[in-house]
Design an enzyme around this catalytic site. Structure first.
Site, mmCIF file in Angstrom:
data_model
loop_
_atom_site.group_PDB
_atom_site.id
_atom_site.type_symbol
_atom_site.label_atom_id
_atom_site.label_comp_id
_atom_site.label_asym_id
_atom_site.label_seq_id
_atom_site.Cartn_x
_atom_site.Cartn_y
_atom_site.Cartn_z
ATOM 1 N N HIS A 1 40.994 59.501 47.304
ATOM 2 C CA HIS A 1 40.950 58.192 46.223
ATOM 3 C C HIS A 1 40.826 56.846 47.307
ATOM 4 C CE1 HIS A 1 42.407 55.268 43.099
ATOM 5 N NE2 HIS A 1 41.079 55.398 43.105
ATOM 6 N N SER A 2 40.067 55.982 47.053
ATOM 7 C CA SER A 2 39.954 54.693 47.724
ATOM 8 C C SER A 2 40.243 54.935 49.216
ATOM 9 C CB SER A 2 41.130 54.082 47.066
ATOM 10 O OG SER A 2 41.074 52.820 47.535
#
Length: 913
Positions: free
Chosen positions: A150-151
């Site tokens: 994520h990210s």
């Protein structure tokens, strides 16, 4: 523009993911050497209820998946993936199941401080080796790990391949969620930009070595204002065909934009991910398949085009049409059928021979959203019924309220009939429809307003025919700065209940479609904006697909009024794509003002007020033309060779232009934004200073202003102490200390001037002469008295006011240096229990220089600078520095303090020379 980016987007259409049992996180013991080297990081195994109890002895038999959180992310964000995967495994009686691991990065701010990215990457490598050892000697032991990042966790996963001792076969699948792959959102330090350069260059140069790694990047769409979707698209490489980039609004069965955090728990998106994971399993190895083509096929099935059928690796080419169904021949070019409690099955046969000459396409739709086959192609030439047919259901596409298929008749010359299967429907109600049409009759064009289309622009299209499908081509809609609203007004002949209409904005060069479902009749509003510009090699047109009701009329309109509406949507795109460059333009304006103040000090002997000098000096025509000329000349090989021979970095505007993220007038508008923000921040700073000074004046009697040496033993000790603090702990910490110390200087000047003016005001003679000798201060410091009775006092007070104005401007400049270095300070404070010294420190050397400069500047006055031989140079240097800052600082914010430091250094030299 800020309001549009942060608030005016579609509502959250994601469902929350819930755990059915209490989530547990089992800490995995790491080797002592790894634990000592990375004391702040940990590895966990996710579990729930009985499953968690069974795994406490770490006798794992599943498929390992590693979750990497992003900027300030928690390892507990894995629970949505882990919980839904557990429920799915229960559905198949644990024939296959996944073990979800998660890394605790101590919620580090890696999007703003890049010094720990390399450390995180190396730790993930150690985690992969530890995870695979847990499966050693198992019957179906895995040889690789799937990663979900994520990210910034997705970028760390990609960076694994840049490690010298990393084996690429340890990863076969990488899924990233809202990861900025192209460039950092805020390039605040050199370590961050260097890390990006190393990762992206490796993926470009070593693309051939990455063919066995399948990568999926999912962007959040317009709801994600932290990471715009254009940054989440992986580099397009012709030799790297195992990478896929999609926007969540285009993902089948999700069709929803997600914000930066909800992308990890959006149920519709997590379901698509887990379904893909289970379809990727190889039955022989009980692990994720090693076949890259199958992996891409599965990802395309779940994330690009879903045919409303369960995934099959090799679907049968022909199907036997069995069952006691009635065969009905349909010769009409348009056909609709409603099914409700039909007890008998039917086959509707459409002969193609009579339609091939008159029509080019056939379109069919079915509102029964099950996963069974429903449309077939027969190759019988003499009969209207057939026993064996090609299953055309794999050509269908799933939409929110229907599944549709469109066939070009020329692509199927061997087909004699199209057959629609209608099975018995007990308690079910749904509709089917088919129509033959010419492509030209259902395709209309809608011109899009260009940036330079001044004045009123309006386009309107009326769709009168009673078709099931229309395609509205949006001409000249290919740049990111183009943004407008499309309105679809539907009118129907009767008020009977009918299925909703579906409107899809289809962007052919990227998977960023958006779908709107609207009741009929209604007025629907569609926001048309692009995440990435059209590639130069692509000539396709964006389309608005209207899946309509047959007895309704649709009016499509696009209206733009340049003077009121168009600037707002243009500003929306500027804020979305270039908000990170605001600090550069603000500091550039302040620096130009600072140079103007030095210039007026040299010419008139007085320092002008910040606000007035900003209006007078900060002009875009002083800086923008030179940058534009350089960007233009860099298009020529001879100039580029000269530029490279001088070892000069590439101009940021040229890089942005190559990424299609730069558009006309954007720099001018950003400069004007910078002027406005610099002006009001100056007003706010001066007002706050006066309020704080008034409060201080009521509590403390200030001493008189005394002129002292610039360098004294005590100041030298303070300078050395802060330099040691910078060297041994954190440079940003030393910068913050010297800034807070400097803040008291203008407060002291202000309070002392006001107090001694009030003190001398008790004398009648002073009050009579004050009107003659008082020199008016301008704007925000106009209430500061500059003269008392005697000429010597008048001169001293005037110098104090000039010094105060100069100190305020220096503090304005320095405030932005503090803000730009704040992330590394926050990172240092958060990790203080693990290490006192920030290593690496992006601003250590700059901080030491700034400490020395500001320790001298805060005790200086304009009287020392007026007579300096270097004042002329110091007054002229801010202009070229502002140009250089805009040329090289837009994509490298960490360069901004260097330009400011050089200008302040010249100011310090003016105090001595």
């Amino acid at each position: 523009g800020v309001r549009d980016v942060m608030f005016l987007y579609e509502e959250n259409r994601c469902s929350m993911t819930y755990m059915y049992e209490y989530p547990e996180y089992l800490k995995i013991k790491l080797p002592k050497k790894t634990a000592r080297r990375y004391p702040a990081y940990e590895l966990y195994l996710y579990g729930e209820g009985n499953y968690a109890e069974e795994n406490k002895n770490l006798l794992l038999t599943g498929i390992p998946v590693l979750f990497l959180p992003g900027n300030a992310g928690s390892y507990k964000q894995v629970r949505s993936l882990g919980s839904i995967a557990l429920r799915k495994a229960e559905d198949v009686d644990f024939k296959y199941h996944f073990n979800f691991f998660s890394v605790n990065f101590n919620e580090e701010l890696v999007a703003l401080y890049g010094g720990s990215l390399q450390r995180q990457t190396k730790f993930v490598h150690e985690c992969i080796k530890v995870i695979l050892k847990l499966y050693k000697d198992r019957e179906f032991a895995p040889s690789s790990v799937a990663i979900v990042g994520h990210s910034m966790g997705g970028l760390v996963a990609r960076a694994l391949l840049t490690l010298k001792n990393f084996k690429p076969e340890l990863i076969n699948l990488l899924i990233t969620q809202a990861t900025p792959h192209v460039a950092p959102v805020m390039p605040l330090d050199k370590y961050l930009t260097d890390f990006y350069t190393a990762v992206n260059n490796h993926w470009i140069l070593k693309a051939q070595d990455l063919r066995n790694l399948t990568t999926l990047s999912v962007a959040g769409g317009f709801r994600d204002y932290q990471v715009r979707s254009g940054l989440a698209f992986l580099p397009r490489l012709s030799q790297h065909d195992s990478a896929l980039s999609v926007v969540s609004s285009a993902v089948p069965r999700a069709w929803a934009s997600t914000d930066h955090l909800s992308i990890v728990w959006c149920k519709e998106l997590i379901l698509a991910t887990i379904r893909a994971f289970f379809d990727l399993i190889d039955e022989n190895t009980r692990q994720i398949t090693e076949d890259p083509k199958k992996r891409m096929s599965v990802l395309n099935h779940h994330f690009v085009r879903h045919p409303a059928k369960m995934y099959e690796e090799n679907p049968e080419a022909f199907t036997h049409l069995t069952g006691a169904f009635n065969w009905i021949t349909v010769k009409a070019s348009k056909w609709t059928y409603s099914v409700y409690n039909d007890s008998d099955g039917k086959y509707f046969s459409f002969p193609l021979a009579s339609h091939r000459k008159s029509y080019s396409h056939v379109y069919c739709e079915n509102s029964m959203l099950d996963t069974s086959s429903w449309i077939y192609g027969c190759m019988n030439t003499n009969s209207s019924m057939c026993l064996e047919a090609a299953d055309l259901s794999w050509r269908a596409e799933l939409l929110p309220t229907t599944k549709v298929v469109m066939l070009k008749l020329l692509d199927y010359p061997s087909l004699s009939h199209i057959v629609i299967q209608v099975p018995p429907a007990v308690g079910n109600k749904y509709t089917l429809g088919c129509e033959f049409f010419k492509e030209d009759s259902r395709t209309v064009q809608l011109p899009v307003t260009h940036l330079f289309s001044f004045g009123f622009s309006s386009s309107k299209i009326l769709l009168n025919s009673t078709g099931l499908l229309y395609n509205v081509q949006l001409q000249h809609f290919n740049q990111i700065y183009q943004a407008f609203k499309i309105y679809i007004d539907s009118h129907c002949q009767s008020l009977k209940e009918r299925k909703p209409s579906v409107y899809r904005l289809h962007i052919p060069w990227s998977y960023e479609d958006s779908i709107t479902v609207a009741k009929v009749p209604s007025l629907a509003e569609i926001s048309a904006k692009l995440h990435i510009a059209q590639p130069h090699s692509d000539s396709s047109l964006p389309e608005l697909n209207i899946y309509s009701s047959p007895d309704c009329q649709y009016e499509v309109s696009k209206t733009v009024l340049f003077y009121s509406y168009y600037p707002c949507i243009l500003v929306f795109q500027i804020v979305r794509f270039h908000a990170g460059a605001f600090p550069v333009y603000i500091v550039s304006n302040i620096l130009l003002t600072y140079g103007g103040q030095l210039s007026t000090l040299r010419s008139t002997g007085q320092c002008s007020d910040f606000s007035l000098q900003l209006v007078r000096t900060a002009k875009p025509y002083k800086v923008e033309p030179l940058i534009s000329i350089v960007v233009f000349l860099q298009g020529f090989n001879w100039f580029r060779e000269i530029w490279e021979s001088l070892s000069l970095p590439e101009v940021d505007a040229a890089v942005l232009s190559s990424q299609d993220a730069w558009f006309p007038l954007v720099s001018l508008i950003l400069f004007l934004f910078g002027t406005g923000i610099a002006y009001w921040s100056g007003v706010f700073f001066s007002t706050s200073l006066r309020l704080f000074s008034s409060l201080w004046l009521t509590l403390i009697r200030p001493p008189e202003l005394q002129k002292d040496k610039l360098i004294t033993p005590s100041r030298l000790c303070g300078m050395i102490s802060l330099a040691l603090v910078s060297w041994t702990t954190c440079g940003a910490f030393a910068v913050l200390i010297i800034y807070l110390q400097y803040l008291f200087k203008p407060v002291h000047i202000f309070v002392t001037s006001v107090f001694h003016f009030q003190d001398s005001g008790h004398s009648k003679e002073t009050s009579e002469n004050s009107s003659t000798h008082t020199v008016k201060a301008q704007s925000s410091v106009d209430s500061i008295p500059e003269a008392t009775q005697s000429p010597s006092n008048s001169k001293t007070s005037a110098e104090a006011v000039d010094s105060l104005k100069m100190h305020i401007t220096v503090l304005n400049l320095f405030m932005w240096i503090v803000l730009l270095n704040l992330p590394s300070l926050i990172y240092w404070l958060k990790n203080l229990r693990y290490s006192v010294r920030l290593d690496p420190d992006p601003c250590r050397s700059t901080a030491i220089i700034l400490v020395c400069i500001l320790e001298i500047l805060m005790n200086s006055s304009t009287s020392e600078v007026k007579s300096s031989k270097l004042l002329k140079i110091a007054a002229k240097v801010p202009l070229p520095l502002s140009v250089a800052m805009l040329a090289f600082g837009r994509m490298h914010l960490y360069r901004v303090p260097h330009f400011v430091t050089f200008s302040l250094l010249l100011h310090v030299l003016c105090c001595f020379v």
